[in-house]
Scaffold this motif. Sequence first.
Motif, PDB file in Angstrom:
ATOM      1  N   ILE A 151     100.194  46.238  60.673  1.00 34.58           N
ATOM      2  CA  ILE A 151     100.292  45.438  61.891  1.00 34.58           C
ATOM      3  C   ILE A 151      98.890  45.234  62.449  1.00 34.58           C
ATOM      4  CG2 ILE A 151     100.744  47.510  63.299  1.00 34.58           C
ATOM      5  CD1 ILE A 151     102.554  45.714  65.047  1.00 34.58           C
ATOM      6  N   GLU A 152      98.657  44.025  62.925  1.00 30.58           N
ATOM      7  CA  GLU A 152      97.351  43.729  63.512  1.00 30.58           C
ATOM      8  C   GLU A 152      97.483  43.707  65.019  1.00 30.58           C
ATOM      9  OE1 GLU A 152      94.625  40.632  62.097  1.00 30.58           O
ATOM     10  OE2 GLU A 152      95.846  40.567  60.276  1.00 30.58           O
ATOM     11  N   TYR A 153      96.535  44.336  65.695  1.00 27.42           N
ATOM     12  CA  TYR A 153      96.535  44.279  67.154  1.00 27.42           C
ATOM     13  C   TYR A 153      95.131  44.548  67.655  1.00 27.42           C
ATOM     14  CZ  TYR A 153      96.991  49.365  66.474  1.00 27.42           C
ATOM     15  OH  TYR A 153      96.819  50.648  66.055  1.00 27.42           O
ATOM     16  N   ARG A 154      94.995  44.466  68.966  1.00 23.34           N
ATOM     17  CA  ARG A 154      93.688  44.719  69.560  1.00 23.34           C
ATOM     18  C   ARG A 154      93.648  46.148  70.092  1.00 23.34           C
ATOM     19  NH1 ARG A 154      94.420  39.508  73.101  1.00 23.34           N
ATOM     20  NH2 ARG A 154      96.528  40.106  72.497  1.00 23.34           N
ATOM     21  N   ARG A 195      91.383  49.056  72.183  1.00 24.36           N
ATOM     22  CA  ARG A 195      90.283  49.131  73.137  1.00 24.36           C
ATOM     23  C   ARG A 195      89.230  50.135  72.684  1.00 24.36           C
ATOM     24  NH1 ARG A 195      92.842  50.346  77.862  1.00 24.36           N
ATOM     25  NH2 ARG A 195      91.926  52.398  78.155  1.00 24.36           N
ATOM     26  N   ARG A 196      88.004  49.703  72.726  1.00 18.88           N
ATOM     27  CA  ARG A 196      86.900  50.603  72.417  1.00 18.88           C
ATOM     28  C   ARG A 196      86.544  51.419  73.659  1.00 18.88           C
ATOM     29  NH1 ARG A 196      84.815  45.650  70.338  1.00 18.88           N
ATOM     30  NH2 ARG A 196      84.867  45.554  68.066  1.00 18.88           N
ATOM     31  N   ALA A 197      85.656  52.396  73.465  1.00 19.77           N
ATOM     32  CA  ALA A 197      85.226  53.239  74.586  1.00 19.77           C
ATOM     33  C   ALA A 197      84.566  52.389  75.659  1.00 19.77           C
ATOM     34  CB  ALA A 197      84.272  54.319  74.094  1.00 19.77           C
ATOM     35  N   ASP A 198      83.886  51.319  75.260  1.00 22.84           N
ATOM     36  CA  ASP A 198      83.168  50.500  76.244  1.00 22.84           C
ATOM     37  C   ASP A 198      84.076  49.463  76.912  1.00 22.84           C
ATOM     38  OD1 ASP A 198      83.590  48.583  74.345  1.00 22.84           O
ATOM     39  OD2 ASP A 198      81.475  48.312  73.816  1.00 22.84           O
ATOM     40  N   GLY A 199      85.372  49.509  76.597  1.00 21.64           N
ATOM     41  CA  GLY A 199      86.309  48.611  77.257  1.00 21.64           C
ATOM     42  C   GLY A 199      86.573  47.322  76.496  1.00 21.64           C
ATOM     43  N   SER A 200      85.707  46.994  75.544  1.00 21.62           N
ATOM     44  CA  SER A 200      85.949  45.786  74.751  1.00 21.62           C
ATOM     45  C   SER A 200      87.038  46.079  73.723  1.00 21.62           C
ATOM     46  CB  SER A 200      84.664  45.365  74.036  1.00 21.62           C
ATOM     47  OG  SER A 200      84.301  46.345  73.095  1.00 21.62           O
ATOM     48  N   TYR A 201      87.581  45.018  73.139  1.00 21.71           N
ATOM     49  CA  TYR A 201      88.666  45.208  72.191  1.00 21.71           C
ATOM     50  C   TYR A 201      88.225  44.885  70.767  1.00 21.71           C
ATOM     51  CZ  TYR A 201      92.131  46.093  75.752  1.00 21.71           C
ATOM     52  OH  TYR A 201      92.852  46.667  76.765  1.00 21.71           O
ATOM     53  N   ALA A 202      88.674  45.724  69.854  1.00 22.35           N
ATOM     54  CA  ALA A 202      88.424  45.484  68.432  1.00 22.35           C
ATOM     55  C   ALA A 202      89.709  44.958  67.810  1.00 22.35           C
ATOM     56  CB  ALA A 202      88.020  46.781  67.749  1.00 22.35           C
ATOM     57  N   ASP A 203      89.582  43.993  66.923  1.00 26.12           N
ATOM     58  CA  ASP A 203      90.741  43.548  66.154  1.00 26.12           C
ATOM     59  C   ASP A 203      90.943  44.552  65.036  1.00 26.12           C
ATOM     60  OD1 ASP A 203      91.346  41.163  67.481  1.00 26.12           O
ATOM     61  OD2 ASP A 203      89.587  40.234  66.589  1.00 26.12           O
ATOM     62  N   VAL A 204      92.092  45.220  65.041  1.00 25.81           N
ATOM     63  CA  VAL A 204      92.302  46.219  63.998  1.00 25.81           C
ATOM     64  C   VAL A 204      93.522  45.866  63.153  1.00 25.81           C
ATOM     65  CG1 VAL A 204      91.235  48.076  65.319  1.00 25.81           C
ATOM     66  CG2 VAL A 204      93.701  47.729  65.471  1.00 25.81           C
ATOM     67  N   LEU A 205      93.469  46.318  61.934  1.00 36.95           N
ATOM     68  CA  LEU A 205      94.628  46.251  61.045  1.00 36.95           C
ATOM     69  C   LEU A 205      95.089  47.686  60.872  1.00 36.95           C
ATOM     70  CD1 LEU A 205      96.482  44.711  59.056  1.00 36.95           C
ATOM     71  CD2 LEU A 205      94.810  45.209  57.291  1.00 36.95           C
ATOM     72  N   ASP A 206      96.305  47.973  61.346  1.00 37.73           N
ATOM     73  CA  ASP A 206      96.839  49.330  61.293  1.00 37.73           C
ATOM     74  C   ASP A 206      97.884  49.362  60.183  1.00 37.73           C
ATOM     75  OD1 ASP A 206      97.769  51.859  61.753  1.00 37.73           O
ATOM     76  OD2 ASP A 206      97.914  51.620  63.930  1.00 37.73           O
ATOM     77  N   ARG A 207      97.570  50.123  59.159  1.00 39.97           N
ATOM     78  CA  ARG A 207      98.521  50.244  58.051  1.00 39.97           C
ATOM     79  C   ARG A 207      98.987  51.679  57.971  1.00 39.97           C
ATOM     80  NH1 ARG A 207      94.892  47.476  53.545  1.00 39.97           N
ATOM     81  NH2 ARG A 207      93.438  48.856  54.591  1.00 39.97           N
ATOM     82  N   GLY A 208     100.281  51.892  57.844  1.00 37.84           N
ATOM     83  CA  GLY A 208     100.760  53.259  57.799  1.00 37.84           C
ATOM     84  C   GLY A 208     102.065  53.367  57.053  1.00 37.84           C
ATOM     85  N   PHE A 209     102.478  54.602  56.868  1.00 41.28           N
ATOM     86  CA  PHE A 209     103.794  54.811  56.279  1.00 41.28           C
ATOM     87  C   PHE A 209     104.445  56.002  56.964  1.00 41.28           C
ATOM     88  CE2 PHE A 209     100.710  57.024  53.722  1.00 41.28           C
ATOM     89  CZ  PHE A 209     101.288  58.273  53.505  1.00 41.28           C
ATOM     90  N   VAL A 210     105.755  56.071  56.837  1.00 41.53           N
ATOM     91  CA  VAL A 210     106.530  57.071  57.546  1.00 41.53           C
ATOM     92  C   VAL A 210     107.121  58.028  56.519  1.00 41.53           C
ATOM     93  CG1 VAL A 210     108.411  57.414  59.174  1.00 41.53           C
ATOM     94  CG2 VAL A 210     107.108  55.280  59.204  1.00 41.53           C
ATOM     95  N   MET A 211     107.087  59.330  56.852  1.00 36.79           N
ATOM     96  CA  MET A 211     107.701  60.315  55.970  1.00 36.79           C
ATOM     97  C   MET A 211     108.983  60.809  56.635  1.00 36.79           C
ATOM     98  SD  MET A 211     104.593  62.556  54.550  1.00 36.79           S
ATOM     99  CE  MET A 211     103.041  61.972  55.152  1.00 36.79           C
TER     100      MET A 211
END
Lengths: 207, 655
Positions: free
Chosen positions: B344-347, B349-365
Motif C-alpha cells: 500500500i502506498e501512503y504518505r 510524516r517525517r520528523a521534520d513534519g514533511s511527508y514522504a511517499d512510502v510504499l509499505d509492503r508486508g505480510f501477515v502470519m
Amino acid sequence: MTESPSVTVVDDDQQVRESLAELLHSIDLDVECYASGQEFLDNYSHQRPGCVVLDLRMPQKSGLDVLEELSSRHISVPVIMITGHGDIPAAVAAMKRGAVDFFEKPYRGAALLESVRRAIELDQRNLRQQAERSTILAHYQTLTADEKDVLRLTVEGKPDKAIALRLDLSLRTIQLRRASLMRKMQAASRAALIRLAQVIEETPPGV
Amino acid sequence: MSSRTLALRDPADPLRSAADRLLDQSLDLVFVAGFDGRIVHVNPRIANFFGYTTDEILAMSLDDLVYADDRVITTGVFQQLVAGQATHGLEVRVRTKDGGHKWILWNGVPSVTDQLIFATGQDITERKRIEDELRESEERFALIANTTKEAVWDWDLRTDRLWRNEAYRQTFGVPDGANESTIEWWRKRIHPDDVERVWAQLPPPEIEGRQSWLLEYRLRRRDGTYAQVLDRGFVIIDRDGKPTRMVGSVIDISQLQHAEERLRESEERFRLAAKAARDAVWDWDLRQDKVWRSEGFQTLFGYTAEMISPDAPWWLERVHPDDRDRVSEVLPTSGTLPPAQYAIEYRFRRADGSYADVLDRGFVMYDSDGHPVRMVGSLMDMSERRRAEELAQLQQAEMAHIARISTMGEVATGLAHELNQPLAAIANYAESCVQAIRATLSAAGPATQPDVSALPPTTAKLLEWVEKIAANTHRAGEIIRRLRTFTRKSDSRRSTVAIDELVTDVVDLMEAETRRRRMRVVWQAQPCAEVIADAVQIQQVLINLLHNAFEAMADNADDQRLVTISVHADARVVTVSVADVGSGIVVEHRDRVFEAFFTSKPSGMGIGLAISRSIVEDHGGRLWFNANPDRGVTFYFALPISGVPHDRVAVSHSR
C-alpha cells in the motif's frame, strides 16, 4: 619557356571538377582534370608551367597524402588546396606540406582565379630559374679545372695579382684563362660572372 | 396354590375388584409370584412389556423371563424375598418374547404367610441406554484426556468442581486437601503477578455471548517452579442459555519461549540485515501489540531512537490523515481479515513534519487457528526513489540535449562538406559567366577593369545576375560555416586519451547490446598509444563502426556474428580496426559510403559514417575501409599519436 600554362584540377566531385574547369577555361587556361589523388599521381608530369588545384578531402588518398607524395618525388608545382570542410588545423597541415594557398568551398571565383594566376607566375618563374640554372651549370661543366680555379678565386674577390701568385702563374695567363671562362660562361662582366657563380653555389649537387 | 390365585380374582369382593382395576391401569409393571417362582398374577402392562399375552405369561415361571446374564442376581434377590426380606431398586434385565432384553427397576415385597411375592417394576431401558452411551463417551473422553500430553481441565460452574486430566495432575501438582478439586485450587497456583489479570479476563458465567478465550499466564508446577502457559477454553451453555461448564486445555509454552529466545538471536541477524537495507523494516507482534522497527525509520524519516515508540499507534499517527482510513483497512484491527500479503502506498510524516511517499509492503502470519498474530513489512521511501528517478530523468534529458546538440554539430560538420561541394560548383559556374561576359568586353583580355557601361543592356543585366548568384552562394557557404563554429566546441573537450582504454570502455558500454543482438566482440586490450582527442567523439566513431558491423551481420548464423577490434601503433599514428564477417559493401557503393544520407540500411539515416569521418578528420586523422578477402569489411581509423607511446614493451601483456 614559351609553353602556355596548364592548370590541373584534382577533385572527387565531378560537378566541382567540371565547373572549376569551365571557370579556368573562361580565362583561357588549359585545364587537366583528375578524379582522385592516385589517378593524378600516376599520370601527372610537370612539363608545362601551371599549378594544381587539389581537393583536401577525397576517399582513399587525401589531398594531404598527395602533397606529401609530390614532395617526396621532388615535384615542385605550386598547389592550391580547396576543401568543403575547412578548418584551421587542416589549413596549417596543408601549408606545412607546401601548399601555396588554401580555399574553403564555396570560394570567390575571382579570388581563386587570382591565386591561380599568381601560382602560374610563380611556377613560370621557378621553371625559368630552373632552366637558367641548368644552362649555367651546363656552361660551368665546359670549364677546365684551371679555369674553375680562376673562377673560384675571382668570385672570392681576389685581385689578379694575388690569383697569379696563388696559382704560381703569370698575370697574363690568369687574364687569358678568365677571358676564356667568361666566354664559356657567357658572362659579359665580372659582376655578371659573380652572379652566375652564386647560382651554381646555391644549386645542390646532383641537380 | 391355584385356589388362592383364583380367590384373588374373586369378583364377589368389591374391594379386591377395585384394586385389580387400579393395577390393570397402572403404568408400572405389577405382578404376583409364588415362592415357588410361578407367576400367579400380572397386570396388562406386563404382557405388553414382554410381548406375550397375559395367558402366556401366567403359564411361565420367573426364571423364563429373567435375562441369562442377570440370573445370578435375580436368584439371590429371590432367595432374600423368600426369606421374608423386601428388595428395592433392583435393576435387572429381562428377556422379551422377541429375544431382546429390557431393563426393569424392581421393588419387591414378600408375604411369607401367603407364600407370595408382590412386585412392581419400571421400564428403565431408555435410561439405561442413555447411561451406557454417556459412560462410553465419558470413557472415551477420559481416555483421550488422559493420554494426551496437553493438560485438560473441566470446570463445573454449578458445583465449582474442577476436573483435571492425568497430564494436568502430573505437571501441576498433587492434591492438597479439601480444595484440590475446586477452582480455588487453580487460582492459588497462578503466579501472584498474573492472577489478577487472569481473573479479570475470565468470562463470568452470567456474561453471555463470549464463548471462548485465550489466556497466557504463569502456573505453578508440582516442583514449585512456574510454567508459562497458554490456556484456551470454551464455555458450555445449557438449554436455558446458562453457562454450566468451562472446558479447556493448558499448554506449557516455556519451551516455546526458549525457542523464542533462540529466535531472538536469529532476529538479531535479521535486524542487522534490515539495518543494511535502505528500507524501514517493521515487525508487529499483534498479540502483545509491540512493534519493532529498524534503523531505517531513523535514517529515512529523521527520527531518533527515543522518538520512536514501539507500538502501532505511533506509526498510524504519522500516516497522512487523508491516507489513514485507507491504510487502516488492511490492519487486523479493522475487523476484516487482513490479506496475507499487501502493498500500500501512503504518505508518512517525517520528523521534520514533511511527508514522504512510502510504499509499505508486508505480510501477515497466522496461528493454527487462523488468527493473525504477527505482521512483518517494510517501508520504502518512494520520495527518495522518485527524486533519484527525477534526477535520472533530468540527466537523461540533459544527455539527450547534449547528444542532440553534438549530433547537430556533427550533422552540420558532415553536411558542410556535402553542401559546400554543390555550392562550389554553383560559384564556379557563376564566376565562369562573369569571366565570359567580361571577355566579350575587352580585347585587352581578362582581369582588366571592365567597362560595364559598354555592354549591351541585356548582357549588363546578365552580368549583374550571375554576380548575385555568386554572392548568394558565398552567403550560403557562410551560413554553413557559422553553423559549424556555433555547434562545434570539440577542441575544449580534448584531452590525452589512452586508445586501449577507450576501446575497452566502448566494448563495455556496448556489452548489453552485443549480448542482445547475440554478437561477439573480440578485443584484446593491451597498453598502446595516447592521442589528444575528444574521448566521447572517438567513442562515438567506434560505437558507430560497431553498430554498422552488427547490422552487417544481422542475418548471419549465431556462431558467425564476430567483430574483431585491434589496435596497431607505429611512431606516428595509432590505427584502430573493426573487422566484421558480415554482408560487406557492394562494389558500386564503395565510393559513396562516407556520403551523408547515403545508406544501404532501411532504417539508417546515412550520417553515421559521414559524421565519423568528420570527427576523425577533425582530429587530424583518417577513416577508411577495406573489403576483407574472405568475408565482410574492416574499417580503420588512424589518429596521430600525441607523444611517445607508453609501455610498448608490455605489448604481449593483456589485462
